[in-house]
Design a protein around this motif. Sequence first.
Motif, PDB file in Angstrom:
ATOM      1  N   ARG A   1      16.441  71.815  25.284  1.00 32.43           N
ATOM      2  CA  ARG A   1      16.250  70.573  24.547  1.00 32.43           C
ATOM      3  C   ARG A   1      15.622  70.841  23.178  1.00 32.43           C
ATOM      4  O   ARG A   1      15.995  70.203  22.192  1.00 32.43           O
ATOM      5  N   THR A   2      14.690  71.808  23.124  1.00 29.36           N
ATOM      6  CA  THR A   2      14.085  72.154  21.835  1.00 29.36           C
ATOM      7  C   THR A   2      15.150  72.676  20.874  1.00 29.36           C
ATOM      8  O   THR A   2      15.170  72.335  19.690  1.00 29.36           O
ATOM      9  N   ARG A   3      16.081  73.502  21.391  1.00 31.89           N
ATOM     10  CA  ARG A   3      17.157  74.010  20.536  1.00 31.89           C
ATOM     11  C   ARG A   3      17.983  72.850  19.971  1.00 31.89           C
ATOM     12  O   ARG A   3      18.369  72.860  18.808  1.00 31.89           O
ATOM     13  N   SER A   4      18.273  71.846  20.819  1.00 27.56           N
ATOM     14  CA  SER A   4      19.044  70.696  20.333  1.00 27.56           C
ATOM     15  C   SER A   4      18.275  69.972  19.238  1.00 27.56           C
ATOM     16  O   SER A   4      18.846  69.615  18.204  1.00 27.56           O
ATOM     17  N   ILE A   5      16.963  69.762  19.455  1.00 26.21           N
ATOM     18  CA  ILE A   5      16.162  69.045  18.463  1.00 26.21           C
ATOM     19  C   ILE A   5      16.121  69.836  17.156  1.00 26.21           C
ATOM     20  O   ILE A   5      16.239  69.265  16.066  1.00 26.21           O
ATOM     21  N   ILE A   6      15.995  71.159  17.269  1.00 30.70           N
ATOM     22  CA  ILE A   6      15.979  71.992  16.054  1.00 30.70           C
ATOM     23  C   ILE A   6      17.298  71.806  15.283  1.00 30.70           C
ATOM     24  O   ILE A   6      17.295  71.568  14.080  1.00 30.70           O
ATOM     25  N   LEU A   7      18.422  71.875  16.005  1.00 31.04           N
ATOM     26  CA  LEU A   7      19.723  71.715  15.334  1.00 31.04           C
ATOM     27  C   LEU A   7      19.837  70.341  14.679  1.00 31.04           C
ATOM     28  O   LEU A   7      20.327  70.212  13.552  1.00 31.04           O
ATOM     29  N   GLU A   8      19.379  69.295  15.409  1.00 27.47           N
ATOM     30  CA  GLU A   8      19.470  67.941  14.861  1.00 27.47           C
ATOM     31  C   GLU A   8      18.689  67.816  13.558  1.00 27.47           C
ATOM     32  O   GLU A   8      19.140  67.205  12.598  1.00 27.47           O
ATOM     33  N   ARG A   9      17.489  68.404  13.559  1.00 24.57           N
ATOM     34  CA  ARG A   9      16.621  68.218  12.398  1.00 24.57           C
ATOM     35  C   ARG A   9      16.914  69.185  11.263  1.00 24.57           C
ATOM     36  O   ARG A   9      16.564  68.932  10.121  1.00 24.57           O
ATOM     37  N   GLU A  10      17.522  70.330  11.590  1.00 27.01           N
ATOM     38  CA  GLU A  10      17.717  71.345  10.566  1.00 27.01           C
ATOM     39  C   GLU A  10      19.191  71.494  10.207  1.00 27.01           C
ATOM     40  O   GLU A  10      19.585  72.527   9.666  1.00 27.01           O
ATOM     41  N   SER A  11      19.994  70.455  10.531  1.00 25.68           N
ATOM     42  CA  SER A  11      21.442  70.619  10.357  1.00 25.68           C
ATOM     43  C   SER A  11      21.852  70.874   8.904  1.00 25.68           C
ATOM     44  O   SER A  11      22.920  71.409   8.663  1.00 25.68           O
TER      45      SER A  11
ATOM     46  N   GLN B   1       8.994  57.235  19.773  1.00 22.58           N
ATOM     47  CA  GLN B   1       9.624  58.232  18.915  1.00 22.58           C
ATOM     48  C   GLN B   1      11.055  57.828  18.567  1.00 22.58           C
ATOM     49  O   GLN B   1      11.515  58.048  17.455  1.00 22.58           O
ATOM     50  N   ALA B   2      11.733  57.215  19.542  1.00 21.68           N
ATOM     51  CA  ALA B   2      13.122  56.820  19.305  1.00 21.68           C
ATOM     52  C   ALA B   2      13.205  55.653  18.325  1.00 21.68           C
ATOM     53  O   ALA B   2      14.216  55.459  17.653  1.00 21.68           O
ATOM     54  N   ALA B   3      12.122  54.862  18.248  1.00 20.47           N
ATOM     55  CA  ALA B   3      12.148  53.665  17.419  1.00 20.47           C
ATOM     56  C   ALA B   3      11.838  53.963  15.952  1.00 20.47           C
ATOM     57  O   ALA B   3      12.044  53.113  15.092  1.00 20.47           O
ATOM     58  N   ILE B   4      11.313  55.151  15.669  1.00 21.45           N
ATOM     59  CA  ILE B   4      10.929  55.480  14.284  1.00 21.45           C
ATOM     60  C   ILE B   4      11.965  56.437  13.684  1.00 21.45           C
ATOM     61  O   ILE B   4      12.243  57.491  14.252  1.00 21.45           O
ATOM     62  N   ASP B   5      12.530  56.034  12.554  1.00 20.89           N
ATOM     63  CA  ASP B   5      13.622  56.818  11.970  1.00 20.89           C
ATOM     64  C   ASP B   5      13.181  58.169  11.405  1.00 20.89           C
ATOM     65  O   ASP B   5      13.855  59.172  11.593  1.00 20.89           O
ATOM     66  N   ASP B   6      12.053  58.171  10.712  1.00 20.70           N
ATOM     67  CA  ASP B   6      11.595  59.420  10.096  1.00 20.70           C
ATOM     68  C   ASP B   6      10.971  60.328  11.159  1.00 20.70           C
ATOM     69  O   ASP B   6       9.953  59.983  11.745  1.00 20.70           O
ATOM     70  N   PRO B   7      11.572  61.498  11.427  1.00 21.95           N
ATOM     71  CA  PRO B   7      11.095  62.345  12.524  1.00 21.95           C
ATOM     72  C   PRO B   7       9.626  62.748  12.399  1.00 21.95           C
ATOM     73  O   PRO B   7       8.919  62.813  13.398  1.00 21.95           O
ATOM     74  N   ARG B   8       9.160  63.014  11.178  1.00 20.19           N
ATOM     75  CA  ARG B   8       7.769  63.453  11.038  1.00 20.19           C
ATOM     76  C   ARG B   8       6.799  62.316  11.358  1.00 20.19           C
ATOM     77  O   ARG B   8       5.752  62.540  11.935  1.00 20.19           O
ATOM     78  N   ARG B   9       7.173  61.097  10.973  1.00 18.48           N
ATOM     79  CA  ARG B   9       6.320  59.955  11.323  1.00 18.48           C
ATOM     80  C   ARG B   9       6.382  59.691  12.822  1.00 18.48           C
ATOM     81  O   ARG B   9       5.377  59.358  13.446  1.00 18.48           O
ATOM     82  N   ALA B  10       7.574  59.848  13.396  1.00 21.01           N
ATOM     83  CA  ALA B  10       7.724  59.668  14.849  1.00 21.01           C
ATOM     84  C   ALA B  10       6.847  60.678  15.599  1.00 21.01           C
ATOM     85  O   ALA B  10       6.207  60.331  16.598  1.00 21.01           O
ATOM     86  N   ASP B  11       6.815  61.926  15.087  1.00 18.35           N
ATOM     87  CA  ASP B  11       5.974  62.957  15.710  1.00 18.35           C
ATOM     88  C   ASP B  11       4.521  62.529  15.734  1.00 18.35           C
ATOM     89  O   ASP B  11       3.819  62.680  16.731  1.00 18.35           O
ATOM     90  N   LYS B  12       4.068  61.998  14.585  1.00 20.04           N
ATOM     91  CA  LYS B  12       2.642  61.636  14.466  1.00 20.04           C
ATOM     92  C   LYS B  12       2.299  60.463  15.373  1.00 20.04           C
ATOM     93  O   LYS B  12       1.295  60.496  16.085  1.00 20.04           O
ATOM     94  N   ALA B  13       3.149  59.441  15.377  1.00 24.59           N
ATOM     95  CA  ALA B  13       2.888  58.272  16.221  1.00 24.59           C
ATOM     96  C   ALA B  13       2.900  58.679  17.696  1.00 24.59           C
ATOM     97  O   ALA B  13       2.026  58.286  18.469  1.00 24.59           O
ATOM     98  N   GLY B  14       3.884  59.511  18.073  1.00 23.34           N
ATOM     99  CA  GLY B  14       3.980  59.970  19.463  1.00 23.34           C
ATOM    100  C   GLY B  14       2.736  60.759  19.858  1.00 23.34           C
ATOM    101  O   GLY B  14       2.221  60.609  20.965  1.00 23.34           O
ATOM    102  N   ALA B  15       2.257  61.596  18.928  1.00 23.60           N
ATOM    103  CA  ALA B  15       1.084  62.436  19.221  1.00 23.60           C
ATOM    104  C   ALA B  15      -0.118  61.570  19.565  1.00 23.60           C
ATOM    105  O   ALA B  15      -0.898  61.901  20.464  1.00 23.60           O
TER     106      ALA B  15
END
Lengths: 248, 56
Positions: free
Chosen positions: A223-233, A146-160
């Motif tokens: 941690r979820t709150r941090s991720i939300i802030l990062e992605r929805e800034s 997940q850290a290696a993929i820049d696009d968060p949505r693609r990182a989500d899919k690969a991680g899944a």
Amino acid sequence: MAINWFKYASPATFYFLAGRMIPFFTVVAVLLLLVGLYISFFVAPTDFQQSEAYRIIFIHVPAAWMSMFLYLIMAFWAGIGLAFNTRLSSMVASAIAPTGAMFTFLALWTGAWWGKPMWGAWWVWDARLTSELILLFLYIGFMSLQAAIDDPRRADKAGAIIALVGVVNIPIIYFSVQWWNTLHQGASVSLVQSPKMATAMLTGMLIMALAAWMYSIAMILIRTRSIILERESRTAWVSELKEGVTRS
Amino acid sequence: MKWESLSAFISMGGYGLYVWGSYGVALLCVVGEIFLVKKRFRTLHKELGLNEKSSI
């Protein structure tokens, strides 16, 4: 009473809900931990075979349980995110991974410090130990990918995909002590048999496990709150926070 | 009281190194995780310039 659950699937709503839930889980975790530690050291009797060394069980077993539970929950939410494209599910999955990895490390570490005095070895390539080590690598693999993929949505899919494939390892860990001839002892607590240990030992272990649950939930929510802030800034609702508009 | 003395408690029947080696590292992991998780959240708050009151 009808609750609109979809409302809470919105990161903006969940951000505030999580913020209100964190203090509750923190307080309950601290209280359970204090009671659990008291039972672990002052109520639970000395073991007739292992003397005081067995007291490692009060962290070892809860940590090992959490390492497996958290993996299943992580894979579940990652899978939901993959199937239904729900952003929040994938964010929760990413938030679970570090806590799961921490408990997996602790299960291995405390196992080593228990194995040394009881088996005479810090580590053996036994089915239970090896499959738990693979679990640690799965968590690390999930996070690294997940850290290696820049696009968060693609990182989500690969991680899944990693997370879902890795689920096969969980029954292997759990049943390893039955399927293979291992050095690790069998389950002392199971759903189908009465526990093979003193009540005070069992109570201490269960309370420590509950404390670990509450702690994990608190960590995952922050941690979820941090991720939300990062992605929805860049969204409107985060901008509202900058202006100090209070919202509940 | 279960333990006769503080030194009996610390020695854990001769297994003190192993028991405290386990509990000590568990404590470090938990404290470390709490520190990192809070730091990430606070840093974000600062970077984004949020005014929201936070309980953590």
